[in-house]
Design a protein around this motif. Sequence first.
Motif, short mmCIF file in Angstrom:
data_model
loop_
_atom_site.label_atom_id
_atom_site.label_comp_id
_atom_site.label_asym_id
_atom_site.label_seq_id
_atom_site.Cartn_x
_atom_site.Cartn_y
_atom_site.Cartn_z
N ARG A 239 -23.29 5.82 -40.09
CA ARG A 239 -23.26 6.16 -41.77
C ARG A 239 -24.88 6.82 -41.76
NH1 ARG A 239 -19.67 1.08 -44.17
NH2 ARG A 239 -17.84 1.65 -43.22
N TYR B 73 -20.65 17.86 -44.13
CA TYR B 73 -21.18 18.41 -45.63
C TYR B 73 -20.16 19.30 -45.73
CZ TYR B 73 -25.88 18.86 -45.01
OH TYR B 73 -27.36 18.59 -44.77
N ILE B 74 -19.71 18.93 -47.57
CA ILE B 74 -18.55 20.37 -48.57
C ILE B 74 -19.69 20.54 -49.04
CG2 ILE B 74 -17.39 19.92 -50.26
CD1 ILE B 74 -16.18 18.13 -48.29
N HIS C 146 -19.46 22.76 -54.25
CA HIS C 146 -19.46 21.88 -55.03
C HIS C 146 -20.38 21.90 -56.03
CE1 HIS C 146 -22.67 19.39 -53.88
NE2 HIS C 146 -23.00 20.62 -53.45
N HIS D 140 -15.65 19.39 -42.29
CA HIS D 140 -14.92 18.92 -43.63
C HIS D 140 -13.53 19.49 -42.21
CE1 HIS D 140 -12.76 19.85 -46.83
NE2 HIS D 140 -12.03 21.26 -46.76
N LYS E 95 -22.70 18.55 -50.52
CA LYS E 95 -23.00 17.43 -50.46
C LYS E 95 -22.01 16.60 -49.15
CE LYS E 95 -19.02 16.50 -53.05
NZ LYS E 95 -17.92 15.86 -54.27
N LEU E 96 -22.40 15.11 -48.93
CA LEU E 96 -22.06 14.30 -48.25
C LEU E 96 -20.64 13.43 -48.53
CD1 LEU E 96 -25.43 12.95 -46.29
CD2 LEU E 96 -23.81 14.57 -44.90
N GLU E 97 -19.73 14.26 -47.87
CA GLU E 97 -18.12 13.41 -48.19
C GLU E 97 -17.38 12.58 -46.59
OE1 GLU E 97 -15.97 10.90 -49.50
OE2 GLU E 97 -16.98 11.57 -50.57
N PRO E 98 -16.98 11.78 -46.22
CA PRO E 98 -17.77 10.33 -46.17
C PRO E 98 -19.42 10.36 -47.18
CG PRO E 98 -17.46 10.22 -44.40
CD PRO E 98 -16.76 11.55 -44.33
N VAL E 99 -19.75 9.25 -47.50
CA VAL E 99 -20.90 8.60 -47.28
C VAL E 99 -21.19 7.66 -47.79
CG1 VAL E 99 -21.59 9.47 -49.52
CG2 VAL E 99 -23.33 9.37 -48.28
N ASP E 100 -22.08 6.39 -47.64
CA ASP E 100 -22.63 4.82 -47.41
C ASP E 100 -21.25 4.52 -46.76
OD1 ASP E 100 -25.03 6.02 -48.80
OD2 ASP E 100 -23.67 6.43 -50.84
N SER F 233 -18.07 7.29 -42.71
CA SER F 233 -18.78 8.35 -41.85
C SER F 233 -17.65 8.90 -41.35
CB SER F 233 -19.47 7.67 -40.62
OG SER F 233 -19.48 6.93 -39.75
#
Length: 239
Positions: free
Chosen positions: A209, A108-109, A112, A83, A127-132, A135
């Motif tokens: 990613r 990881y966040i 949330h 983060h 949750k993952l952020e960024p994702v898809d 990265s």
Amino acid sequence: MKIAVLGTGGGARAHIAKLAGLGHEVHVGTRDPEATLARTEPDMMGTPPFAGFLAEHSGIALHTFGDAAAASDGLVISGIDGHNAVAALSAVADQLAGKTLIDYAVPYIYRHEPEHPWPTPWGIMPKLEPVDTDSLGEQIQRALPRTKVVKSFVTQEQSTVVSPDSVGGGDHTMFVAGEDAGAKQQATDLLKAYGWSDILDLGPLVAARGMEMYAHMHSAIGFGLGHQFGGHFGIKVVR
């Protein structure tokens, strides 16, 4: 070799101790050395205060992130949490210029409120952020165009990364990805020094990613094996 490790959590400590044991001069970076040494309570993962670890490992130097990166003669390992990694590393871009940066963070966040939460033994799965479509590894490379970023170590617990023989006699697979062939070779050489023999180059940094998204599967396997945090196991790519 003078190697910088940025971060003081459990994962970073595994690398610090291993590198020192291999005879390297280790420079550890943290946001605020005085505050780090003043802590008396475990962190969110239950890791004891860093001052005790430092007292048990003589010869380890604690600096700010920038001073640790500057002390390195070419290789920096980043254990800064996902983060905060881009901002923290961008602030020391000049000290990282021209060097190889191995990033093993997961973006990881933790705080949330998902519509469909994944309960875990220690709370809701982050949750993952960024994702898809992006990265953390790619974000770091864009923020640090003068630094050679390699994504690696991220598909295992760091205690396993530095001691692959502790699982299955070392018969499992580690991955590297990045844009610079020389930097990936540096990461590969370090992994071999740690004891890895099966190292798979996934190609350009976009493969980060996949490595980062694997973090949820790593947790799921760990839970299936009865482990509360992560898990002491490896994965093998069978050709």
